[in-house]
Design a protein around this motif. Sequence first.
Motif, PDB file in Angstrom:
ATOM      1  N   ALA A 181       1.169 -42.746 -17.891  1.00 36.38           N
ATOM      2  CA  ALA A 181       1.651 -43.418 -16.686  1.00 36.38           C
ATOM      3  C   ALA A 181       1.162 -42.685 -15.445  1.00 36.38           C
ATOM      4  O   ALA A 181       1.909 -42.038 -14.726  1.00 36.38           O
ATOM      5  CB  ALA A 181       3.176 -43.477 -16.694  1.00 36.38           C
ATOM      6  N   ASN A 240      -0.187 -46.996 -21.774  1.00 37.13           N
ATOM      7  CA  ASN A 240       0.517 -47.202 -20.514  1.00 37.13           C
ATOM      8  C   ASN A 240      -0.447 -46.857 -19.376  1.00 37.13           C
ATOM      9  O   ASN A 240      -0.703 -45.696 -19.098  1.00 37.13           O
ATOM     10  CB  ASN A 240       1.758 -46.307 -20.467  1.00 37.13           C
ATOM     11  CG  ASN A 240       2.685 -46.619 -19.305  1.00 37.13           C
ATOM     12  OD1 ASN A 240       3.503 -45.803 -18.930  1.00 37.13           O
ATOM     13  ND2 ASN A 240       2.559 -47.807 -18.731  1.00 37.13           N
ATOM     14  N   GLU A 244       5.916 -50.812 -15.294  1.00 38.24           N
ATOM     15  CA  GLU A 244       4.807 -50.319 -16.094  1.00 38.24           C
ATOM     16  C   GLU A 244       3.724 -51.384 -16.200  1.00 38.24           C
ATOM     17  O   GLU A 244       4.015 -52.570 -16.347  1.00 38.24           O
ATOM     18  CB  GLU A 244       5.280 -49.941 -17.499  1.00 38.24           C
ATOM     19  CG  GLU A 244       6.299 -48.809 -17.505  1.00 38.24           C
ATOM     20  CD  GLU A 244       6.838 -48.513 -18.890  1.00 38.24           C
ATOM     21  OE1 GLU A 244       6.480 -49.257 -19.840  1.00 38.24           O
ATOM     22  OE2 GLU A 244       7.621 -47.553 -19.036  1.00 38.24           O
ATOM     23  N   GLY A 250       8.787 -53.159 -18.069  1.00 41.48           N
ATOM     24  CA  GLY A 250       9.471 -51.955 -17.634  1.00 41.48           C
ATOM     25  C   GLY A 250      10.875 -52.084 -17.096  1.00 41.48           C
ATOM     26  O   GLY A 250      11.766 -51.356 -17.541  1.00 41.48           O
ATOM     27  N   ARG A 274      11.958 -48.910 -13.230  1.00 41.25           N
ATOM     28  CA  ARG A 274      10.618 -48.490 -13.593  1.00 41.25           C
ATOM     29  C   ARG A 274       9.748 -49.718 -13.829  1.00 41.25           C
ATOM     30  O   ARG A 274      10.154 -50.666 -14.506  1.00 41.25           O
ATOM     31  CB  ARG A 274      10.657 -47.645 -14.870  1.00 41.25           C
ATOM     32  CG  ARG A 274       9.298 -47.214 -15.372  1.00 41.25           C
ATOM     33  CD  ARG A 274       9.408 -46.350 -16.614  1.00 41.25           C
ATOM     34  NE  ARG A 274      10.192 -45.157 -16.356  1.00 41.25           N
ATOM     35  CZ  ARG A 274      10.396 -44.189 -17.251  1.00 41.25           C
ATOM     36  NH1 ARG A 274       9.889 -44.302 -18.459  1.00 41.25           N
ATOM     37  NH2 ARG A 274      11.107 -43.127 -16.944  1.00 41.25           N
ATOM     38  N   GLU A 279       0.800 -52.199 -18.658  1.00 42.75           N
ATOM     39  CA  GLU A 279       0.495 -51.840 -20.045  1.00 42.75           C
ATOM     40  C   GLU A 279      -0.782 -52.536 -20.517  1.00 42.75           C
ATOM     41  O   GLU A 279      -1.123 -53.624 -20.056  1.00 42.75           O
ATOM     42  CB  GLU A 279       1.666 -52.251 -20.940  1.00 42.75           C
ATOM     43  CG  GLU A 279       1.684 -51.603 -22.295  1.00 42.75           C
ATOM     44  CD  GLU A 279       2.332 -50.226 -22.273  1.00 42.75           C
ATOM     45  OE1 GLU A 279       2.444 -49.618 -23.348  1.00 42.75           O
ATOM     46  OE2 GLU A 279       2.724 -49.759 -21.185  1.00 42.75           O
ATOM     47  N   MET A 326       2.501 -46.480 -14.134  1.00 38.21           N
ATOM     48  CA  MET A 326       3.949 -46.597 -14.063  1.00 38.21           C
ATOM     49  C   MET A 326       4.406 -46.174 -12.682  1.00 38.21           C
ATOM     50  O   MET A 326       3.813 -45.302 -12.064  1.00 38.21           O
ATOM     51  CB  MET A 326       4.611 -45.723 -15.127  1.00 38.21           C
ATOM     52  CG  MET A 326       6.128 -45.911 -15.240  1.00 38.21           C
ATOM     53  SD  MET A 326       7.092 -44.953 -14.060  1.00 38.21           S
ATOM     54  CE  MET A 326       7.113 -43.368 -14.870  1.00 38.21           C
TER      55      MET A 326
END
Length: 567
Positions: free
Chosen positions: A388, A117, A101, A157, A99, A103, A120
Motif C-alpha cells: 500500500a 495492493n 485501497e 477497503g 481506508r 487493488e 492505500m
Amino acid sequence: MQAVTVVCTCLLLTLVNAELLKNGDFEAGTASWNQCWNFVCTLTASDDTRFGKQYLSVTNRTASWMGPGQGIQVTLGKDYRVQSYIKILNDLPGKLGQRMELEVSFEFPDGTKDYVNAAMRHWSGHQTDGFYSAATSKLPANRPKGRVVSTNFYFQGPDPGVGFAVDNTSVTEITSDPDWRAKTDDVINRLRKSDINVQVTAASGVSPADVKIQIVQTRKSYPFGMGGLSSWKYVDPAEDAYRDWVHKHFNWATPGNMLKWRQFDWHSSGDSVPRILQTLNGLKSHNIKVRAHNMVWSVSDFIPLSILALSGDALRNAVQQHITYACNLTRGLVEHWDVNNENLHGQWFQEKLQDIDYDLELFRMVHAADPDAKLFLNDYNVVAQGAATDVRRAFLAQGLKFKAANVSLYGMGVQVHFLKGQEPSPTLVKERLDTLAQVGVPLWVTELSAEDDDPNREADFFERGLRALYGHPAVEGIVFWEFEGYKEAADGTKQLTPSAVRVLDLLEKQWMTNDTRPLAAASQYTVRGFHGDYELRVVYKGQELTNLRQTFTLGTDAKSVSVNVQA
C-alpha cells in the motif's frame, strides 16, 4: 463531506506512457467498468473542480471488498503509477476514518487468484479538505502459479455501509531512471564523505621510498543497525556468536520486543526488567546506540490486555504511568523512541478516547518524561513497493502535522520490507523518500529486509535497496531487521549467507576508507574519506612505527593531519 484523493502528479516520468485504463474519468458513463454486483453505482453530476462533469458514487456496500473494477493488461515486473481521486461520502458512528485501497488481482489457469495492493489511503475525520498524492506499485515479476490469464483493477477497503465516489483514475507504466546508480554514488561521495588533508615530512636520512602512509577507518559514524534484536539471545551465555555479530558489525540496535508495552509492562513481574537492563547496558558498553521500539502501538492486537477495557481518564492515566516508568528505566540508555507505532494503520487510542489529536499528546508526554530522547513517527508501506505505497502521502501529512504542532518530532521512521521475489526499484524508492523529505526532518530506515528463494538474487536485492537508501540525502540511518547473517552448513558450522557477504562488503569495504600510499608519491595529498574514526599509521621499511600512530575523527568538515617521520 471531506474528500481524500489517492494521487496526482507524475514526478519521475521521462516519457508519457500509454494509459491502461479506459474511461477513467467516467465521462463516458460506466463504459469499460464492470457491473456493480450487489451494491449501487450511480453517475453523479459534479460541482467539484477536481472532478470532471460527473463521477461515480458507490453506495449500499455490504462488504469491504465491494467496489468498481476493470480488466487491464500489465507486464509483470514493471513499475506502474496507480492514481485516482476518491471522496469518502460518509463515516460510521465511533469511527475516526476509513481506508481506501486500489487493488490488482491476477487470475491463473487453474482459476485461482493472487492479489497486489497497489495503493492505500487512510481518510481521517480530522482532515478538512481533499488532497492529492502519488501511488506507485511494482507488480511482481514472479508469480508462484505461472502464467497469468487475466488482470483486474478495482477499488475496495471502506467498512460496509460506507459510500465513496471515484473519478480521474489512471494506471500507467513508470519509466525507471537508468542513471540511478551514478546519482546515488554522487550523493554518497558528497554527503557521506569529507576530505582528509595529509601532510608528511621526513627527517634527513629517511628515504621517502621506504615510507608508506596508511589512513585506516576503524569505525563508521553513519548509523547501520541490527533491528529485531533478541534480548533473550543477547543475554544468553551460550550465544557468543550472536553477540559477536551484533558488536562487530553494527553501531546501532533496535530491540525486537522487550520495550513494547505488552512485554515491557509497568505492572509485569519476573525477569523482564533485569533482562532489559542487561541488554541495554551491554549494548552501551560496546558503543552501540539504541532505538527504543516502541512506547505505544495503536493496533488493538498489540494493546496490553490490562488496558483494553479502560477508557476516559483511566486510560489516559495508565498511558501516562507507562510512559513515566519506561522513560525512567531507560533514560540514558536509549537514543530514540518510536512513540506511537504504525499510527497510520491503527488509531486505537484515538478512537477509544474519541480524540483525533491524542497522538500529539503522546509525543508531549514522552518528551516531558525524557527530554533527551529523539522522538519518531514510524510506519510501514511508505517506501517499499508491492504494497500500500500511497500511505506515504498520509505519512507526509502526518509528519507535517506533528512538525507544525511543535511536539518535539525529531524524525520519521520508515519500515522498508521489500517483498519476496520483488527486485527493489531505486526509481520508486527515491520518489517516495523525496516525498517524505518534504517534512524537513531526518528519515531513518527502521526495518530493512529483502527476500528471495535464490540466495544470490536476494543478495542482489539487498545491495540494490541499500544503495538507493544510503544514496538518498534525507536518510540519516539504516537499521536491518532480524539480519543475523549466518546459516548452518551440513557439518554444523555457521557460514555467512550470500546476503550477509554482500552487505558486509558494502558496509565494511566499499563504504569504509583504507588508503595506503608511498611517501615517494606525494608529501601532501587529500583522501576523500567516509565519516567516522580513523588511524594514521606510518610504515617504515615494512614495519609500523607505532609511536607515530595518530587517531582522529572525520565529520562533515575537512580534517587536516600531519606527521613527521623519523626512523
